[in-house]
Design a protein around this motif. Structure first.
Motif, PDB file in Angstrom:
ATOM      1  N   GLY A 406      55.268 -43.811  -9.493  1.00 34.30           N
ATOM      2  CA  GLY A 406      53.780 -43.655  -9.831  1.00 34.30           C
ATOM      3  C   GLY A 406      53.561 -42.152  -9.891  1.00 34.30           C
ATOM      4  N   HIS A 407      54.239 -41.187  -9.480  1.00 28.67           N
ATOM      5  CA  HIS A 407      54.089 -39.527  -9.402  1.00 28.67           C
ATOM      6  C   HIS A 407      54.092 -39.005 -10.950  1.00 28.67           C
ATOM      7  N   THR A 408      55.187 -39.643 -11.846  1.00 40.67           N
ATOM      8  CA  THR A 408      55.201 -39.051 -13.234  1.00 40.67           C
ATOM      9  C   THR A 408      54.166 -38.968 -13.811  1.00 40.67           C
ATOM     10  N   ILE A 409      53.602 -40.075 -14.119  1.00 38.33           N
ATOM     11  CA  ILE A 409      52.213 -40.154 -14.857  1.00 38.33           C
ATOM     12  C   ILE A 409      50.873 -39.650 -13.922  1.00 38.33           C
ATOM     13  N   GLY A 410      51.181 -39.820 -12.492  1.00 31.72           N
ATOM     14  CA  GLY A 410      50.333 -39.184 -11.808  1.00 31.72           C
ATOM     15  C   GLY A 410      49.970 -37.649 -11.682  1.00 31.72           C
ATOM     16  N   HIS A 411      50.981 -37.173 -11.687  1.00 34.85           N
ATOM     17  CA  HIS A 411      51.091 -35.569 -11.983  1.00 34.85           C
ATOM     18  C   HIS A 411      50.528 -35.210 -13.198  1.00 34.85           C
ATOM     19  N   ALA A 412      51.019 -35.877 -14.222  1.00 32.52           N
ATOM     20  CA  ALA A 412      50.350 -35.330 -15.651  1.00 32.52           C
ATOM     21  C   ALA A 412      49.182 -35.591 -15.637  1.00 32.52           C
ATOM     22  N   LEU A 413      48.494 -36.713 -14.993  1.00 26.47           N
ATOM     23  CA  LEU A 413      47.177 -36.848 -15.051  1.00 26.47           C
ATOM     24  C   LEU A 413      46.327 -35.824 -14.263  1.00 26.47           C
ATOM     25  N   GLU A 414      46.946 -35.401 -13.171  1.00 28.67           N
ATOM     26  CA  GLU A 414      46.603 -33.998 -12.279  1.00 28.67           C
ATOM     27  C   GLU A 414      46.364 -32.860 -13.315  1.00 28.67           C
ATOM     28  N   VAL A 415      47.492 -32.527 -13.886  1.00 28.33           N
ATOM     29  CA  VAL A 415      47.740 -31.372 -15.061  1.00 28.33           C
ATOM     30  C   VAL A 415      46.480 -31.409 -16.134  1.00 28.33           C
ATOM     31  N   PRO A 468      45.078 -38.572 -23.932  1.00 24.96           N
ATOM     32  CA  PRO A 468      46.480 -39.343 -23.801  1.00 24.96           C
ATOM     33  C   PRO A 468      47.547 -38.201 -24.191  1.00 24.96           C
ATOM     34  N   ALA A 469      46.906 -37.434 -25.141  1.00 25.33           N
ATOM     35  CA  ALA A 469      47.968 -36.337 -26.046  1.00 25.33           C
ATOM     36  C   ALA A 469      48.272 -35.275 -24.990  1.00 25.33           C
ATOM     37  N   ALA A 470      47.297 -35.033 -24.125  1.00 27.52           N
ATOM     38  CA  ALA A 470      47.445 -33.872 -23.120  1.00 27.52           C
ATOM     39  C   ALA A 470      48.160 -34.201 -22.112  1.00 27.52           C
ATOM     40  N   ALA A 471      48.003 -35.636 -21.574  1.00 24.08           N
ATOM     41  CA  ALA A 471      48.956 -36.231 -20.617  1.00 24.08           C
ATOM     42  C   ALA A 471      50.529 -36.199 -21.021  1.00 24.08           C
ATOM     43  N   ARG A 472      50.502 -36.663 -22.419  1.00 19.71           N
ATOM     44  CA  ARG A 472      52.102 -36.660 -22.567  1.00 19.71           C
ATOM     45  C   ARG A 472      52.573 -35.181 -22.876  1.00 19.71           C
ATOM     46  N   THR A 504      60.415 -46.221 -23.936  1.00 18.58           N
ATOM     47  CA  THR A 504      60.323 -45.851 -25.197  1.00 18.58           C
ATOM     48  C   THR A 504      58.712 -45.323 -25.325  1.00 18.58           C
ATOM     49  N   ASP A 505      58.449 -44.559 -26.679  1.00 16.62           N
ATOM     50  CA  ASP A 505      57.101 -44.011 -27.003  1.00 16.62           C
ATOM     51  C   ASP A 505      56.003 -45.156 -26.721  1.00 16.62           C
ATOM     52  N   ALA A 506      56.545 -46.230 -27.442  1.00 20.64           N
ATOM     53  CA  ALA A 506      55.473 -47.361 -27.358  1.00 20.64           C
ATOM     54  C   ALA A 506      55.249 -48.146 -26.053  1.00 20.64           C
ATOM     55  N   GLU A 507      56.280 -47.974 -25.068  1.00 17.88           N
ATOM     56  CA  GLU A 507      56.246 -48.281 -23.801  1.00 17.88           C
ATOM     57  C   GLU A 507      55.177 -47.545 -23.121  1.00 17.88           C
ATOM     58  N   LEU A 508      55.412 -46.004 -23.347  1.00 20.61           N
ATOM     59  CA  LEU A 508      54.629 -45.252 -22.660  1.00 20.61           C
ATOM     60  C   LEU A 508      53.243 -45.082 -23.235  1.00 20.61           C
ATOM     61  N   ASN A 509      52.840 -45.397 -24.411  1.00 19.69           N
ATOM     62  CA  ASN A 509      51.542 -45.514 -25.082  1.00 19.69           C
ATOM     63  C   ASN A 509      50.945 -46.685 -24.503  1.00 19.69           C
ATOM     64  N   GLY A 510      51.575 -47.933 -24.139  1.00 21.84           N
ATOM     65  CA  GLY A 510      51.039 -48.859 -23.805  1.00 21.84           C
ATOM     66  C   GLY A 510      50.725 -48.507 -22.313  1.00 21.84           C
ATOM     67  N   ALA A 511      51.607 -47.941 -21.479  1.00 22.26           N
ATOM     68  CA  ALA A 511      51.062 -47.839 -20.050  1.00 22.26           C
ATOM     69  C   ALA A 511      49.795 -46.746 -19.950  1.00 22.26           C
ATOM     70  N   LEU A 512      49.833 -45.662 -20.892  1.00 21.95           N
ATOM     71  CA  LEU A 512      48.461 -44.879 -20.972  1.00 21.95           C
ATOM     72  C   LEU A 512      47.420 -45.476 -21.254  1.00 21.95           C
ATOM     73  N   GLU A 513      47.471 -46.496 -22.182  1.00 24.06           N
ATOM     74  CA  GLU A 513      46.243 -47.325 -22.478  1.00 24.06           C
ATOM     75  C   GLU A 513      45.731 -48.280 -21.396  1.00 24.06           C
ATOM     76  N   ARG A 514      46.651 -48.617 -20.626  1.00 19.58           N
ATOM     77  CA  ARG A 514      46.502 -49.603 -19.405  1.00 19.58           C
ATOM     78  C   ARG A 514      45.497 -48.853 -18.424  1.00 19.58           C
ATOM     79  N   ILE A 515      45.583 -47.414 -18.469  1.00 16.92           N
ATOM     80  CA  ILE A 515      44.719 -46.900 -17.114  1.00 16.92           C
ATOM     81  C   ILE A 515      43.810 -45.936 -17.843  1.00 16.92           C
ATOM     82  N   GLY A 516      43.712 -45.954 -19.365  1.00 14.03           N
ATOM     83  CA  GLY A 516      42.629 -45.224 -19.870  1.00 14.03           C
ATOM     84  C   GLY A 516      41.439 -45.981 -19.858  1.00 14.03           C
ATOM     85  N   THR A 517      40.363 -45.130 -20.576  1.00 12.43           N
ATOM     86  CA  THR A 517      39.293 -46.154 -20.615  1.00 12.43           C
ATOM     87  C   THR A 517      38.843 -46.222 -22.208  1.00 12.43           C
TER      88      THR A 517
END
Ligand SMILES: NC(=O)c1ccc[n+]([C@@H]2O[C@H](COP(=O)([O-])OP(=O)(O)OC[C@H]3O[C@@H](n4cnc5c(N)ncnc54)[C@H](O)[C@@H]3O)[C@@H](O)[C@H]2O)c1
Length: 517
Positions: A406-415, A468-472, A504-517
């Protein structure tokens, strides 16, 4: 008044015989926890375990312990102490006494009583030594250690005058650290209203908020010198580190004098790094005061500070020589900040503790508020999981990477948030994101839904507004990247985390969409 007496120790240490004698001398009832379960349920512990399984027995045992009369002398059964909630209740009942005797003596005593002990078969001496090692953190936490290689009457007389304990240590482990330059071992103490060791040669680095909220705690450490720093991610930076190092040098702190970090995860990360760097390494003592730091951050020996674009990017492995985590210190934390600690506990449960998961579902919400027994039990379970993983992989070569769940995306969101989003809230979102990827890859059915339900129950936001672009972009600064590939930890079931590098990029996009508003 908590004037009961609780006897703990290995089989053969004399808990029942001494307990009965002591109860008689004090004119109090005597309770054997196994017999109590049998009286209440009409079945022996062995029968309950055979027919309904160990969790059912443990549940019956927990209920039974709740009915023990104040003042009683209690002898504890086999695995009773393994459950932190039991220890919480028993230690509050009165003074805990460890009847300590060498395994060789216990084997000869047990050989004469004829009882069957499946746990100790086929080699009783090896079995006793294994139990002694497993239970050492609980026995060492007792208020009094008594040499049990003496006549029971002598021990009972001695214990009849025992005073009420002043502090409640509930877990006191000596853990291996394997550090080539730092400590080989560390003491880890968990409890409530602990008496902290005072050290008049130490340098105290304290969260400024605590100097206002808990001045007695600060004073009790008796440090030679003290510097207060603002806590929080924006202070966990090189400039604060430099200020602290300059202060240590200006106040002539010596190489053999410990640095004590008193505060949450940010203060402990920074103070620990100062200890790793000052004079090429001085002893570090961690006194975590937030739920997050007690359940996780202060335990593993990773210390560090952030860079603008990369979380925890400057750091070291510098284990503390001692950690003292007192759940009473968390009482002054706000509910929102306490919740951050629960995110790391949910992570720990997913990595490998289904009992912790159940506890979080049943009492996590209450633990956030007034249920201090549950708060303690959650802290201890998460801490034990982390300590075990860190002991087997101190420098994060393999298994320990699971702790980054949970920290990979977690840290990216913090940054991405410029460190406005608290770490715990970010980890909760990060867990949801990877649970989504895992679910598409055949994770245990309903795991993602159960995680969502738990996070909602605990009051976490399931979505968060971010770019999402900044998180990536922030993901590119992640330390777990290897040869240009991002490594991911995916929760496939409770106790089943896998590491992959083919998201994959598609999986990552899906994951970010899942937690975005
Ligand atoms: N080193 C590791 O292995 C590890 C593991 C997990 C997290 N962390 C780090 O831990 C940090 C987060 O820790 P945190 O949530 O404790 O943050 P924190 O240290 O910023 O504390 C959170 C807030 O609680 C306040 N506070 C501290 N103790 C208090 C008390 N007893 N009563 C009232 N207020 C109190 C602080 O002043 C601060 O405002 C992050 O930087 C994260 O990266 C490190």
């Amino acid at each position: 008044m908590a004037d009961g007496i609780v006897l703990v120790g290995l089989p053969g240490s004399g808990k029942s015989v001494i307990g009965r004698l002591l109860a008689e001398r004090l004119g109090r009832p005597f309770v054997d926890t196994d017999e109590l379960v049998q009286r209440r349920t009409g079945r022996s512990p062995a029968a309950i375990i055979d027919e309904d399984g160990e969790p059912a027995f443990r549940a019956a045992e927990r209920l039974a312990i709740g009915t023990i009369e104040p003042g009683a002398v209690v002898a504890t059964g086999g695995g009773t102490l393994n459950e932190p909630l039991n220890r919480w209740d028993l230690w509050r009942h009165g003074a805990a006494v460890w009847l300590d005797a060498p395994a060789e003596l216990l084997v000869s005593r047990l050989a004469n009583d004829g009882a069957r002990r499946p746990l100790l078969e086929p080699d009783p001496l090896a079995g006793l030594r294994r139990l002694a090692a497993e239970r050492a953190p609980f026995y060492r936490a007792a208020d009094r250690v008594v040499d049990a290689d003496r006549p029971p009457t002598v021990i009972a007389d001695e214990l009849a005058g025992l005073a009420e304990p002043r502090e409640r240590r509930l877990f006191d482990a000596q853990v291996e650290r394997h550090h080539p330059l730092g400590p080989t071992h560390a003491r880890v103490v968990l409890g409530v209203e602990l008496e902290l060791p005072s050290d008049d040669r130490s340098s105290l680095i304290v969260d400024a908020r605590l100097t206002r909220l808990q001045p007695r705690l600060v004073a009790s450490l008796g440090a030679a010198r003290c510097i207060a720093i603002a806590a929080g991610e924006r202070a966990k930076r090189m400039r604060t580190l430099e200020r602290v190092l300059e202060w240590l040098a200006a106040s002539r702190a010596q190489r053999d004098e410990a640095i004590v970090g008193l505060g949450g995860g940010t203060v402990n990360d920074l103070a620990g790094l100062a200890a790793a760097l000052y004079a090429r390494g001085v002893p570090y003592v961690a006194v975590p005061t937030t739920w997050l730091a007690q359940a996780d951050a202060a335990l593993g020996g990773k210390v560090g500070v952030d860079l603008v674009g990369a979380k925890n990017a400057v750091g070291a492995f510098w284990p503390a020589t001692a950690v003292f985590a007192d759940v009473a210190t968390v009482r002054t934390q706000s509910l929102r900040r306490r919740r951050d600690g629960l995110a790391e506990a949910v992570k720990a449960a997913l990595i490998g503790d289904s009992e912790l998961w159940r506890l979080l579902e049943e009492r996590g919400r209450a633990a956030l508020r007034r249920d201090e027994a549950a708060r303690y039990a959650i802290t201890e379970r998460a801490a034990r999981l982390k300590l075990a993983i860190v002991a087997s992989d101190p420098f994060e070569q393999g298994e320990r990477r699971q702790l980054n769940l949970g920290h990979t995306i977690g840290h990216a969101l913090e940054v991405e948030s410029r460190y406005q989003l608290p770490h715990g809230a970010a980890v909760a979102l990060g867990l949801r994101a990877v649970a989504g990827i895992a679910s598409e890859r055949g994770a245990e059915p309903q795991l993602a839904e159960r995680l969502d339900a738990l996070l909602v129950d605990l009051g976490f936001d399931l979505r968060h507004a971010f770019d999402p672009a900044a998180a990536r972009e922030a993901l590119l600064g992640d330390k777990k990247r290897l040869r240009g590939r991002q490594r991911w930890l995916l929760p496939m079931g409770i106790g089943q985390v896998v590491e992959v590098d083919d998201v994959t990029d598609a999986e990552l996009n899906g994951a970010l969409e899942r937690i975005g508003t």
